[in-house]
Scaffold this active site. Sequence first.
Site, PDB file in Angstrom:
ATOM      1  N   LYS A  34     -64.243  77.865  -9.713  1.00  0.00           N
ATOM      2  CA  LYS A  34     -65.531  78.307  -9.161  1.00  0.00           C
ATOM      3  C   LYS A  34     -65.400  79.736  -8.634  1.00  0.00           C
ATOM      4  O   LYS A  34     -64.287  80.241  -8.462  1.00  0.00           O
ATOM      5  CB  LYS A  34     -65.970  77.342  -8.043  1.00  0.00           C
ATOM      6  CG  LYS A  34     -65.019  77.263  -6.865  1.00  0.00           C
ATOM      7  CD  LYS A  34     -65.331  76.053  -5.972  1.00  0.00           C
ATOM      8  CE  LYS A  34     -64.347  75.987  -4.815  1.00  0.00           C
ATOM      9  NZ  LYS A  34     -64.446  74.720  -4.080  1.00  0.00           N
ATOM     10  N   ARG A 121     -70.496  66.987   5.079  1.00  0.00           N
ATOM     11  CA  ARG A 121     -71.189  68.082   4.408  1.00  0.00           C
ATOM     12  C   ARG A 121     -72.045  67.500   3.296  1.00  0.00           C
ATOM     13  O   ARG A 121     -73.226  67.296   3.454  1.00  0.00           O
ATOM     14  CB  ARG A 121     -70.128  69.061   3.881  1.00  0.00           C
ATOM     15  CG  ARG A 121     -70.605  70.440   3.628  1.00  0.00           C
ATOM     16  CD  ARG A 121     -69.461  71.362   3.224  1.00  0.00           C
ATOM     17  NE  ARG A 121     -68.699  70.902   2.058  1.00  0.00           N
ATOM     18  CZ  ARG A 121     -67.830  71.657   1.392  1.00  0.00           C
ATOM     19  NH1 ARG A 121     -67.599  72.887   1.763  1.00  0.00           N
ATOM     20  NH2 ARG A 121     -67.193  71.190   0.353  1.00  0.00           N
ATOM     21  N   TYR A 234     -64.502 107.940   9.762  1.00  0.00           N
ATOM     22  CA  TYR A 234     -65.677 107.766  10.616  1.00  0.00           C
ATOM     23  C   TYR A 234     -65.276 107.403  12.048  1.00  0.00           C
ATOM     24  O   TYR A 234     -64.368 106.595  12.262  1.00  0.00           O
ATOM     25  CB  TYR A 234     -66.561 106.640  10.076  1.00  0.00           C
ATOM     26  CG  TYR A 234     -67.352 107.013   8.849  1.00  0.00           C
ATOM     27  CD1 TYR A 234     -68.363 107.964   8.908  1.00  0.00           C
ATOM     28  CD2 TYR A 234     -67.088 106.394   7.632  1.00  0.00           C
ATOM     29  CE1 TYR A 234     -69.095 108.287   7.781  1.00  0.00           C
ATOM     30  CE2 TYR A 234     -67.822 106.712   6.500  1.00  0.00           C
ATOM     31  CZ  TYR A 234     -68.820 107.661   6.578  1.00  0.00           C
ATOM     32  OH  TYR A 234     -69.543 107.967   5.466  1.00  0.00           O
ATOM     33  N   MET A 281     -66.684 102.940   2.872  1.00  0.00           N
ATOM     34  CA  MET A 281     -67.202 102.182   1.736  1.00  0.00           C
ATOM     35  C   MET A 281     -66.340 102.344   0.489  1.00  0.00           C
ATOM     36  O   MET A 281     -66.097 101.386  -0.244  1.00  0.00           O
ATOM     37  CB  MET A 281     -68.644 102.622   1.440  1.00  0.00           C
ATOM     38  CG  MET A 281     -69.351 101.733   0.440  1.00  0.00           C
ATOM     39  SD  MET A 281     -71.017 102.297   0.077  1.00  0.00           S
ATOM     40  CE  MET A 281     -71.871 101.913   1.586  1.00  0.00           C
TER      41      MET A 281
HETATM   42  C1  LIG Z   1     -63.165  74.160  -3.977  1.00  0.00           C
HETATM   43  C2  LIG Z   1     -62.880  72.718  -4.094  1.00  0.00           C
HETATM   44  C3  LIG Z   1     -61.594  72.269  -4.407  1.00  0.00           C
HETATM   45  C4  LIG Z   1     -60.409  73.188  -4.516  1.00  0.00           C
HETATM   46  O1  LIG Z   1     -59.920  73.522  -3.229  1.00  0.00           O
HETATM   47  P1  LIG Z   1     -58.596  74.406  -3.051  1.00  0.00           P
HETATM   48  O2  LIG Z   1     -58.341  74.348  -1.586  1.00  0.00           O
HETATM   49  O3  LIG Z   1     -58.944  75.777  -3.509  1.00  0.00           O
HETATM   50  O4  LIG Z   1     -57.559  73.765  -3.871  1.00  0.00           O
HETATM   51  C5  LIG Z   1     -61.420  70.903  -4.606  1.00  0.00           C
HETATM   52  N1  LIG Z   1     -62.458  70.049  -4.498  1.00  0.00           N
HETATM   53  C6  LIG Z   1     -63.700  70.434  -4.173  1.00  0.00           C
HETATM   54  C7  LIG Z   1     -64.795  69.431  -4.050  1.00  0.00           C
HETATM   55  C8  LIG Z   1     -63.954  71.790  -3.960  1.00  0.00           C
HETATM   56  O5  LIG Z   1     -65.189  72.170  -3.637  1.00  0.00           O
END
Ligand SMILES: *Cc1c(COP(=O)(O)O)cnc(C)c1O
Length: 368
Positions: A34, A121, A234, A281
């Site tokens: 992701k 969550r 800055y 920046m």
């Molecule tokens: C992002 C995520 C992971 C991976 O987590 P890491 O700590 O990066 O290994 C696993 N399961 C779910 C549901 C996630 O959202």
Amino acid sequence: MARSEVTIDLAALRANVRRLSTLAAPAELWAVVKADGYGHGAVDCGRAALDAGATTLCVATVGEALELRAQLPEPRLLVLGPTGAADVATAREARLELTVGDGEVPVDVPVHLKLDTGMGRWGTRVLGEVPANVVGLMTHFATSDTDLDFARGQLTRFLEATEAHAGLTRHTANSAATLRLPEARLDAVRCGIALYGISPFGTDAADDGLTPVLGWRSELASVRNLAPGQSTGYGRRFVATEETWIGTVPVGYADGFRRGLTGTRVLVAGEACEVVGTVSMDAFAVRLPGKLPVGTEVTLVGAGVPLEAHARVLGTIAYELATGLRANPARTRRLVQGLSPEGGLSRSSPARGASNVRTGPDSVGGSP
Ligand SMILES: *Cc1c(COP(=O)(O)O)cnc(C)c1O
């Protein structure tokens, strides 16, 4: 000249995948890519992870999954985040698997039911009916990096709730749990951060046999001498008290070199040097040990300067830094060692809304 260059070492990524697969076996290793592969490039990293033995790619959104599907027709793709009714037809067509917490379970698409066992969550608190298109049952740990007792409690609640469905694929472990909570590995582990050779514990990834995948370097674009009383940047936040050599590096917070990084260290010609003054920046300043030529190599992230060290200075986690590396038309991302079938150059990255790391047509390698 590129202002800086990010290198993605796919051989290191493959080695990490093999290490995690071996550790997790007989559980499958699912690679979490992701947020554009935690800023490393989802397509290239996903493909390399599959090559090295991962069996499924996981993303957060349907949009991310569609970007992957366009390039990777074969693998299982699991969307970990919540989806709406409007996503179902798209998911079906693209052969995605969806995660469902609360609410109705869509039909004719493979579903993983998510239980909330303590993250508070997403997910259902009580596992109800399990329709026939449910292929997996999962939960997610809140503290596998910091409090294993709480994580064990979550695991116990999950195992009790899902006992009657042990025939389905049950998965709970993120990177931290995969490394520290063997009993959580079950049928599959979902590893993200560890694939990229970054420690989920904020410590040295080498302690867990992992190798960093991302390197980031630039060079001194300007070198000057400050007399006592003269300043750089800055707000005149750094004022020389003695004659001081200062190098200007053409990278700043717009590139993801965060404004809070004053005081962190980078390597200049291999030597640790302090970042001084206000990070702007598109530039920051380093205090040099002496006069050095313009063009001297500066390692922002790499051997001796792990992302985790910068994260400590910022009081954040390396996840946030890695995913915050930003688009800049003159910043390149280059793949090294492990070439992808297309020739190994990352030319585009999957969108998550708007993609935040882009590689331009000038990304054909080459030093800055
Ligand atoms: C992002 C995520 C992971 C991976 O987590 P890491 O700590 O990066 O290994 C696993 N399961 C779910 C549901 C996630 O959202």
